[in-house]
Design an enzyme around this catalytic site. Sequence first.
Site, PDB file in Angstrom:
ATOM      1  N   LYS A 188     -15.216   9.294  -5.775  1.00 26.01           N
ATOM      2  CA  LYS A 188     -13.865   9.870  -5.749  1.00 26.01           C
ATOM      3  C   LYS A 188     -12.940   8.959  -6.560  1.00 26.01           C
ATOM      4  O   LYS A 188     -12.524   7.899  -6.096  1.00 26.01           O
ATOM      5  CB  LYS A 188     -13.360   9.996  -4.308  1.00 26.01           C
ATOM      6  CG  LYS A 188     -12.020  10.706  -4.231  1.00 26.01           C
ATOM      7  CD  LYS A 188     -11.091   9.935  -3.330  1.00 26.01           C
ATOM      8  CE  LYS A 188      -9.636   9.980  -3.644  1.00 26.01           C
ATOM      9  NZ  LYS A 188      -9.110  10.131  -4.958  1.00 26.01           N
ATOM     10  N   GLY A 248      -8.575  -0.739  -3.986  1.00 26.28           N
ATOM     11  CA  GLY A 248      -7.248  -0.135  -4.023  1.00 26.28           C
ATOM     12  C   GLY A 248      -6.242  -1.008  -3.298  1.00 26.28           C
ATOM     13  O   GLY A 248      -6.408  -2.226  -3.197  1.00 26.28           O
ATOM     14  N   SER A 249      -5.230  -0.356  -2.756  1.00 28.27           N
ATOM     15  CA  SER A 249      -4.122  -1.083  -2.127  1.00 28.27           C
ATOM     16  C   SER A 249      -4.515  -1.585  -0.736  1.00 28.27           C
ATOM     17  O   SER A 249      -5.433  -1.046  -0.097  1.00 28.27           O
ATOM     18  CB  SER A 249      -2.922  -0.149  -1.992  1.00 28.27           C
ATOM     19  OG  SER A 249      -3.266   0.934  -1.140  1.00 28.27           O
ATOM     20  N   ASN A 250      -3.774  -2.566  -0.246  1.00 27.60           N
ATOM     21  CA  ASN A 250      -4.027  -3.086   1.108  1.00 27.60           C
ATOM     22  C   ASN A 250      -3.767  -2.027   2.163  1.00 27.60           C
ATOM     23  O   ASN A 250      -4.480  -1.950   3.161  1.00 27.60           O
ATOM     24  CB  ASN A 250      -3.152  -4.311   1.365  1.00 27.60           C
ATOM     25  CG  ASN A 250      -3.773  -5.528   0.735  1.00 27.60           C
ATOM     26  OD1 ASN A 250      -3.960  -5.550  -0.479  1.00 27.60           O
ATOM     27  ND2 ASN A 250      -4.133  -6.509   1.534  1.00 27.60           N
ATOM     28  N   VAL A 266      -4.065   1.328   2.000  1.00 24.68           N
ATOM     29  CA  VAL A 266      -5.159   2.301   2.127  1.00 24.68           C
ATOM     30  C   VAL A 266      -6.453   1.598   2.530  1.00 24.68           C
ATOM     31  O   VAL A 266      -7.218   2.103   3.358  1.00 24.68           O
ATOM     32  CB  VAL A 266      -5.331   3.109   0.814  1.00 24.68           C
ATOM     33  CG1 VAL A 266      -6.497   4.070   0.940  1.00 24.68           C
ATOM     34  CG2 VAL A 266      -4.062   3.869   0.481  1.00 24.68           C
ATOM     35  N   GLY A 267      -6.685   0.415   1.978  1.00 25.56           N
ATOM     36  CA  GLY A 267      -7.904  -0.327   2.320  1.00 25.56           C
ATOM     37  C   GLY A 267      -7.987  -0.630   3.808  1.00 25.56           C
ATOM     38  O   GLY A 267      -9.054  -0.522   4.428  1.00 25.56           O
ATOM     39  N   GLU A 280     -11.922  -4.192  -1.836  1.00 29.72           N
ATOM     40  CA  GLU A 280     -11.280  -5.158  -2.746  1.00 29.72           C
ATOM     41  C   GLU A 280      -9.851  -4.680  -2.944  1.00 29.72           C
ATOM     42  O   GLU A 280      -9.625  -3.577  -3.451  1.00 29.72           O
ATOM     43  CB  GLU A 280     -12.029  -5.241  -4.079  1.00 29.72           C
ATOM     44  CG  GLU A 280     -13.304  -6.069  -4.006  1.00 29.72           C
ATOM     45  CD  GLU A 280     -13.082  -7.521  -3.615  1.00 29.72           C
ATOM     46  OE1 GLU A 280     -11.975  -8.051  -3.851  1.00 29.72           O
ATOM     47  OE2 GLU A 280     -14.003  -8.129  -3.055  1.00 29.72           O
ATOM     48  N   CYS A 288      -5.275  -6.360 -10.608  1.00 26.33           N
ATOM     49  CA  CYS A 288      -5.370  -7.091  -9.341  1.00 26.33           C
ATOM     50  C   CYS A 288      -5.397  -8.592  -9.605  1.00 26.33           C
ATOM     51  O   CYS A 288      -4.998  -9.380  -8.752  1.00 26.33           O
ATOM     52  CB  CYS A 288      -6.613  -6.655  -8.578  1.00 26.33           C
ATOM     53  SG  CYS A 288      -8.082  -6.689  -9.596  1.00 26.33           S
ATOM     54  N   GLN A 322       4.770   4.033  -9.243  1.00 28.23           N
ATOM     55  CA  GLN A 322       4.585   2.618  -9.558  1.00 28.23           C
ATOM     56  C   GLN A 322       5.821   2.067 -10.283  1.00 28.23           C
ATOM     57  O   GLN A 322       6.279   0.950 -10.024  1.00 28.23           O
ATOM     58  CB  GLN A 322       3.324   2.440 -10.419  1.00 28.23           C
ATOM     59  CG  GLN A 322       2.911   1.009 -10.655  1.00 28.23           C
ATOM     60  CD  GLN A 322       2.724   0.225  -9.365  1.00 28.23           C
ATOM     61  OE1 GLN A 322       1.992   0.641  -8.486  1.00 28.23           O
ATOM     62  NE2 GLN A 322       3.426  -0.890  -9.244  1.00 28.23           N
ATOM     63  N   GLU A 365       2.836  -8.064  -3.677  1.00 29.90           N
ATOM     64  CA  GLU A 365       2.281  -7.583  -4.950  1.00 29.90           C
ATOM     65  C   GLU A 365       3.251  -6.587  -5.569  1.00 29.90           C
ATOM     66  O   GLU A 365       3.644  -5.614  -4.927  1.00 29.90           O
ATOM     67  CB  GLU A 365       0.921  -6.914  -4.713  1.00 29.90           C
ATOM     68  CG  GLU A 365       0.234  -6.527  -6.000  1.00 29.90           C
ATOM     69  CD  GLU A 365      -1.110  -5.829  -5.786  1.00 29.90           C
ATOM     70  OE1 GLU A 365      -1.172  -4.876  -4.995  1.00 29.90           O
ATOM     71  OE2 GLU A 365      -2.097  -6.252  -6.421  1.00 29.90           O
TER      72      GLU A 365
HETATM   73  P1  NAD Z   1      -4.574   3.190  -3.647  1.00 31.82           P
HETATM   74  O1  NAD Z   1      -4.966   2.414  -2.439  1.00 31.82           O
HETATM   75  O2  NAD Z   1      -3.329   3.986  -3.605  1.00 31.82           O
HETATM   76  O3  NAD Z   1      -5.741   4.224  -4.030  1.00 31.82           O
HETATM   77  C1  NAD Z   1      -7.073   3.811  -4.256  1.00 31.82           C
HETATM   78  C2  NAD Z   1      -8.005   5.003  -4.020  1.00 31.82           C
HETATM   79  O4  NAD Z   1      -7.980   5.335  -2.629  1.00 31.82           O
HETATM   80  C3  NAD Z   1      -7.597   6.268  -4.764  1.00 31.82           C
HETATM   81  O5  NAD Z   1      -8.746   6.935  -5.235  1.00 31.82           O
HETATM   82  C4  NAD Z   1      -6.907   7.085  -3.670  1.00 31.82           C
HETATM   83  O6  NAD Z   1      -6.900   8.461  -3.907  1.00 31.82           O
HETATM   84  C5  NAD Z   1      -7.772   6.723  -2.472  1.00 31.82           C
HETATM   85  N1  NAD Z   1      -7.163   6.993  -1.156  1.00 31.82           N
HETATM   86  C6  NAD Z   1      -5.841   7.115  -0.848  1.00 31.82           C
HETATM   87  N2  NAD Z   1      -5.693   7.372   0.462  1.00 31.82           N
HETATM   88  C7  NAD Z   1      -6.944   7.391   1.008  1.00 31.82           C
HETATM   89  C8  NAD Z   1      -7.449   7.600   2.326  1.00 31.82           C
HETATM   90  N3  NAD Z   1      -6.637   7.862   3.346  1.00 31.82           N
HETATM   91  N4  NAD Z   1      -8.785   7.519   2.527  1.00 31.82           N
HETATM   92  C9  NAD Z   1      -9.630   7.230   1.511  1.00 31.82           C
HETATM   93  N5  NAD Z   1      -9.207   7.065   0.233  1.00 31.82           N
HETATM   94  C10 NAD Z   1      -7.880   7.132  -0.020  1.00 31.82           C
HETATM   95  O7  NAD Z   1      -4.566   2.135  -4.845  1.00 31.82           O
HETATM   96  P2  NAD Z   1      -4.106   2.344  -6.362  1.00 31.82           P
HETATM   97  O8  NAD Z   1      -2.619   2.470  -6.424  1.00 31.82           O
HETATM   98  O9  NAD Z   1      -4.932   3.417  -6.993  1.00 31.82           O
HETATM   99  O10 NAD Z   1      -4.563   0.946  -7.025  1.00 31.82           O
HETATM  100  C11 NAD Z   1      -3.766  -0.185  -7.101  1.00 31.82           C
HETATM  101  C12 NAD Z   1      -4.182  -1.206  -6.073  1.00 31.82           C
HETATM  102  O11 NAD Z   1      -5.555  -1.540  -6.235  1.00 31.82           O
HETATM  103  C13 NAD Z   1      -3.441  -2.532  -6.201  1.00 31.82           C
HETATM  104  O12 NAD Z   1      -3.060  -3.000  -4.932  1.00 31.82           O
HETATM  105  C14 NAD Z   1      -4.489  -3.462  -6.819  1.00 31.82           C
HETATM  106  O13 NAD Z   1      -4.285  -4.831  -6.570  1.00 31.82           O
HETATM  107  C15 NAD Z   1      -5.725  -2.954  -6.201  1.00 31.82           C
HETATM  108  N6  NAD Z   1      -6.894  -3.376  -6.984  1.00 31.82           N
HETATM  109  C16 NAD Z   1      -7.712  -4.353  -6.474  1.00 31.82           C
HETATM  110  C17 NAD Z   1      -8.808  -4.797  -7.210  1.00 31.82           C
HETATM  111  C18 NAD Z   1      -9.733  -5.863  -6.670  1.00 31.82           C
HETATM  112  O14 NAD Z   1     -10.856  -5.963  -7.143  1.00 31.82           O
HETATM  113  N7  NAD Z   1      -9.308  -6.667  -5.709  1.00 31.82           N
HETATM  114  C19 NAD Z   1      -9.054  -4.258  -8.463  1.00 31.82           C
HETATM  115  C20 NAD Z   1      -8.192  -3.270  -8.960  1.00 31.82           C
HETATM  116  C21 NAD Z   1      -7.121  -2.825  -8.200  1.00 31.82           C
END
Ligand code: NAD
Length: 510
Positions: A192, A245-247, A249-250, A267, A301, A348, A402
Amino acid sequence: MSTPTAPAPATGRPRPTPPARYRNYVGGKWADSASGKSVPNVSPADQRVILGQVPLSTPQEVDAAVAAAVQAFPGWRDTPAPVRARILYKWNALIEKHADEIAAILAWEEGKTFGEARGEVMKAANVIEFMAGEGRRIGGATLPSEMPKTFVYTVKQPLGPVAIITPWNFPIAIPCWKMAPALIAGNTIVFKPATLTPWTAQRVVELLEEAGLPPGVVNLIYGSGAAVGDQLVKHRSIRAVSFTGSNEVGTHVYTEGAKRLLKVQCELGGKNPLVVLEDADLELAAVATAQGAFGSTGQRCTATSRAIVIDSIADKFVEMLAALAKKVVVGDPLADGVTMGPSVDPGQFKTVMEYLGVAKGEGVKLVTGGKRLEDGAHANGLFVEPTIYDGVNGSMRIAKEEIFGPVLSVIRVKDFDEAVHVANDVEFGLSSSLYTNDVNRMYRFVDLIETGIVHVNSPTVGGEAQAPFGGMKGTGVGTREQGAVAVDFFTELKTVYADYTGTKRTTNIY
Ligand code: NAD
């Protein structure tokens, strides 16, 4: 196929023709979503330009994608790893062959410059090449037994169907650095991608199909996090989730996964420090800081968001940084001479603008930048000036949170100990960097710094395919990505005891 809804600029790199709409890929077939709902893929450099419609798939379509991955699993699991590797080598070759085209797509929909996008494409290719090599190396251990004629060994086995959920900011590298180890280990995948970067995701999967991947081994499903992502995480047939992704959602994904003891790898965000000691080569440090802060518009990131500088050299260092920031050419990422693109989307962009307001409120000194660019060629895009603040205190919000934009905080400190304290005084722990020529303080920094990646006299950004990648503290949970260790997340370690005495025996081993 359609052309974008507004004309692309005549100058700069050639632009591939975007599809009218993106389609899911399930069980080896490309199909429109039945939902009938979609969102536009909007170019961040010119918000009038629509690069196709992204379907908002339904939870039922997620179920169908998982079913396809379940069905394909036995065949893929039983395909020998060196044979799986041949498909990965072909995938790698196809990505290299189409590198310019993919880089143009990526730059156009995500906003990083063509050069940065091409670098990312090559990173993806390197990871796939490395992982294909692992197809001949994935192994376990043989162990001595306490019992005679007994063979004890471990073997790494695939998990089953896994979910891969990715962000927009590295739309080819991250999917590839997750999919390659998952595939080489024998798992099947439901992928996804972020809805902001559907075109790059589609090309990645098209090239896997062209490389000869059997149907159902990788399934691509577009849609919102709330509908598609959530359904994937909750689906009982999904055996692991690899999320970047973001903290916010993670944390949700990790919590949901924990409810059914699911294997989850996250991550997340970063607030990466670059520390400059008084003996450092200031020019090297300044160039690395500017590169880390403004490269990819700060949307990494691993971006350098804090320069922690010994007070005695800080004036000179800030002067050098300001001169470098003024040389950044902000604009259309595919236009000639541009060195920094836009923020990825209005959300953003708004976040970055809000943090410029926060900085003002915190009373720090604006060295350069601090505004939106909206004149002439910038009029229809989401452009922010490269921005530097001086006099930032480690406890301020702009030093802790961040921002994900081209915004750098300079924090002045009195000595090495204070520098390390400030560097560690955030919830994140992804990447860090130290500029010094003092070997003792270099090794002490490596001892004390709380980040998963440490650079010495090199920028916070960057990493190589064969080296583990990931963060500590609030940045990461689960085993590291990339490098040989990446396979660990996508495998179960089975321990085998084989008794070849052929006789009955008693044992007191527990
Ligand atoms: P995000 O968390 O908004 O989205 C990431 C993914 O999660 C997307 O595909 C999104 O559709 C999906 N998602 C959203 N809600 C969800 C849910 N409830 N259940 C499951 N999946 C869901 O992040 P973003 O804005 O796309 O990315 C930016 C963030 O990613 C920044 O915080 C950045 O630091 C981080 N990032 C971290 C690394 C790393 O390796 N540490 C690398 C790249 C980006």
